[in-house]
Motif scaffolding. Structure first.
Motif, PDB file in Angstrom:
ATOM      1  N   UNK A   1      20.339  49.734 -33.662  1.00 58.11           N
ATOM      2  CA  UNK A   1      20.167  48.477 -32.943  1.00 58.11           C
ATOM      3  C   UNK A   1      18.720  48.134 -32.650  1.00 58.11           C
ATOM      4  N   UNK A   2      18.449  46.841 -32.497  1.00 62.23           N
ATOM      5  CA  UNK A   2      17.089  46.373 -32.226  1.00 62.23           C
ATOM      6  C   UNK A   2      16.553  46.952 -30.916  1.00 62.23           C
TER       7      UNK A   2
ATOM      8  N   UNK B   1      16.595  53.954 -44.907  1.00 64.38           N
ATOM      9  CA  UNK B   1      17.511  52.823 -44.734  1.00 64.38           C
ATOM     10  C   UNK B   1      18.948  53.207 -45.042  1.00 64.38           C
ATOM     11  N   UNK B   2      19.859  52.618 -44.271  1.00 65.39           N
ATOM     12  CA  UNK B   2      21.280  52.854 -44.458  1.00 65.39           C
ATOM     13  C   UNK B   2      21.709  52.484 -45.865  1.00 65.39           C
ATOM     14  N   UNK B   3      22.767  53.112 -46.380  1.00 66.62           N
ATOM     15  CA  UNK B   3      23.136  52.914 -47.779  1.00 66.62           C
ATOM     16  C   UNK B   3      23.540  51.454 -48.038  1.00 66.62           C
ATOM     17  N   UNK B   4      23.099  50.909 -49.170  1.00 65.26           N
ATOM     18  CA  UNK B   4      23.390  49.510 -49.490  1.00 65.26           C
ATOM     19  C   UNK B   4      24.874  49.219 -49.666  1.00 65.26           C
ATOM     20  N   UNK B   5      25.652  50.183 -50.136  1.00 64.38           N
ATOM     21  CA  UNK B   5      27.070  49.942 -50.394  1.00 64.38           C
ATOM     22  C   UNK B   5      27.873  50.036 -49.098  1.00 64.38           C
ATOM     23  N   UNK B   6      27.607  49.099 -48.199  1.00 63.62           N
ATOM     24  CA  UNK B   6      28.334  49.001 -46.936  1.00 63.62           C
ATOM     25  C   UNK B   6      28.324  47.542 -46.495  1.00 63.62           C
ATOM     26  N   UNK B   7      29.267  47.185 -45.640  1.00 67.15           N
ATOM     27  CA  UNK B   7      29.412  45.787 -45.231  1.00 67.15           C
ATOM     28  C   UNK B   7      28.525  45.478 -44.036  1.00 67.15           C
ATOM     29  N   UNK B   8      28.164  44.198 -43.850  1.00 70.01           N
ATOM     30  CA  UNK B   8      27.351  43.818 -42.688  1.00 70.01           C
ATOM     31  C   UNK B   8      28.072  44.113 -41.381  1.00 70.01           C
ATOM     32  N   UNK B   9      27.292  44.342 -40.330  1.00 68.71           N
ATOM     33  CA  UNK B   9      27.874  44.636 -39.023  1.00 68.71           C
ATOM     34  C   UNK B   9      28.360  43.395 -38.297  1.00 68.71           C
ATOM     35  N   UNK B  10      27.721  42.262 -38.575  1.00 64.87           N
ATOM     36  CA  UNK B  10      28.031  41.030 -37.861  1.00 64.87           C
ATOM     37  C   UNK B  10      28.578  39.972 -38.816  1.00 64.87           C
ATOM     38  N   UNK B  11      29.479  39.131 -38.304  1.00 62.62           N
ATOM     39  CA  UNK B  11      30.115  38.105 -39.130  1.00 62.62           C
ATOM     40  C   UNK B  11      29.125  37.065 -39.636  1.00 62.62           C
TER      41      UNK B  11
END
Length: 437
Positions: A253-254, A296-306
């Motif tokens: 998180x920021x 950085x977190x792995x690219x093959x994952x979905x966004x956290x926010x809609x």
């Protein structure tokens, strides 16, 4: 009781089969090897279209352009025309070798009881004969950082190579960094305890950070005192304070990233790495100013926010790199151990999302080597470094063409067979026979 006995026996059988299935570690390099004609992807952004690579006694002695040199070939000659050669890919922040089957407790050794565990060493729990570790090699993933999980301070990681009899043989760099799981300012409601579902503010967030700060301060006080009574957790912090051991902070998180950076300043930490860094783009200037690297977190994952771009994770590494931040790729998350073999394809996805292909390659070679502190030995194809490399029929960042024909760790030629390739050959033969009938 009967069910427990059955599970125990099943676990022993699986562990035994894992050991039996493991390929025997390769013998030391006995003569020089020369690779001729391959397109060499150096790992630092450079490319040699027609290369000449020689290595002896596990060390690269020549990496040249074959069209402009008259260097004499030595030892075994491998004609690699039309193929590609790469430095071995490096997987940071992984629990490979710590867990074989998550549902079988006897094969799970990634976590210990407690919150402040700087004295826990992942290396001594590493299983070099893991079938999952073996399955990394056919995709070119030859080096890994083995990281413990759990607690606020989970312990220390170590760097290993994936062709060894035991953890002693596997170790490349012991206890390279301390890992902190930064507290979250939000938490999910524990519905099974009657709490509301969903995210809500963590009222103990400031208290959690204070506890972490107090542990660091108490450790310093212990080291400065007479130490009449041994305190292993406090004593294990000495290398963080005196030798500048890397501190890997797992944070997304920021607000949490900003607080972690302030913690770095308050504790005068010399070398901090952000692991995950989902919101790092929002505070990229601060991260750059503090000279902090990001895994950085792995690219093959979905966004956290809609409301975020669907390809946000695809672009994250490039967005941070464009800000001048040293960035590598890690693979933690759901099914992280099996998914680590996809590390080259994560880099390929970043390349497909706007980053230059050779720059994307750096995310899993030189950049990861720098972040882990092993770039003096690994991460690039350069004279004097370890001969840890592989030859692929095509582009190793593309799952369609990543087909290894040869792989070497410290000059030792590896077997590229695993339980997965055995199954592939078995069922390929089955269906080929069915076509003929």
């Amino acid at each position: 009781m009967k069910r427990l006995n059955i599970l125990f026996i099943l676990g022993i059988l699986i562990i035994t089969s894992s050991i039996n299935a493991q390929q025997t570690p390769a013998a030391s390099q006995s003569e020089a090897i020369t690779i001729v004609g391959a397109t060499a992807h150096i790992g630092n952004g450079e490319l040699i279209e027609n290369s000449l690579i020689i290595f002896e006694n596990g060390i690269l002695t020549q990496v040249l352009d074959a069209t402009t040199t008259k260097m004499q070939y030595r030892g075994t000659i491998i004609n690699a025309e039309g193929k590609h050669v790469y430095p071995g890919f490096i997987a940071p922040n992984t629990t490979l070798g710590l867990v074989e089957i998550a549902s079988l407790r006897p094969t799970d050794d990634e976590d210990e009881i407690g919150e402040m565990l700087p004295h826990i060493r992942s290396l001594v729990a590493y299983n070099a004969e893991s079938q999952i570790v073996e399955s990394m090699r056919p995709n070119g993933v030859l080096i890994g950082e083995i990281v413990p999980r759990g607690g606020t301070i989970s312990g220390t990681s170590s760097i290993v190579q994936f062709d060894a009899w035991n953890w002693e043989d596997a170790a490349i760099k012991k206890d390279n960094g301390l890992h902190i799981n930064w507290p979250n300012s939000f938490k999910r409601g524990k519905w099974w305890l009657g709490e509301e579902r969903g995210l809500k503010p963590n009222e103990k967030y400031a208290e959690d950070i204070l506890k972490l700060s107090q542990f660091f301060n108490n450790s310093r006080a212990y080291m400065a005192g007479e130490q009449k009574q041994e305190n292993l957790p406090f004593k294990s912090m000495e290398t963080v304070f005196t030798n500048g051991k890397k501190v890997f902070v797992h944070v997304d998180g920021e607000r949490e990233i900003v607080d972690a950076i302030q913690f770095k300043k308050d504790q005068n930490l010399k070398d901090m790495v952000i692991v995950g860094g989902y919101d790092a783009v929002k505070v990229a200037d601060l991260i750059k100013a503090e000279n902090i690297a990001v895994l950085a977190t792995r690219p093959h994952s979905t966004p956290n926010q809609d409301d975020e771009d669907y390809d946000y994770n695809y672009k994250l590494a490039k967005l941070l790199s464009d800000k001048g931040i040293l960035v590598g790729l890690e693979s933690s998350g759901q099914m992280e151990r099996a998914s680590t073999r996809n590390l080259p394809f994560y880099a390929g996805t970043v390349a497909a999302s706007g980053m230059d292909k050779e720059e994307a390659l750096k995310l899993i070679t030189l950049n990861n080597a720098k972040i882990l502190g092993i770039d003096d030995r690994l991460g690039t194809l350069e004279k004097g470094k370890d001969a840890t490399l592989f030859i692929s029929e095509g582009d190793a960042l593309d799952m369609r063409t990543n087909k290894l024909t040869k792989a070497f760790i410290q000059g030792r030629e590896l077997s590229l067979e695993s339980h997965q390739t055995e199954l592939y050959h078995r069922y390929s033969e089955k269906y080929e026979n069915q076509k003929k009938e």
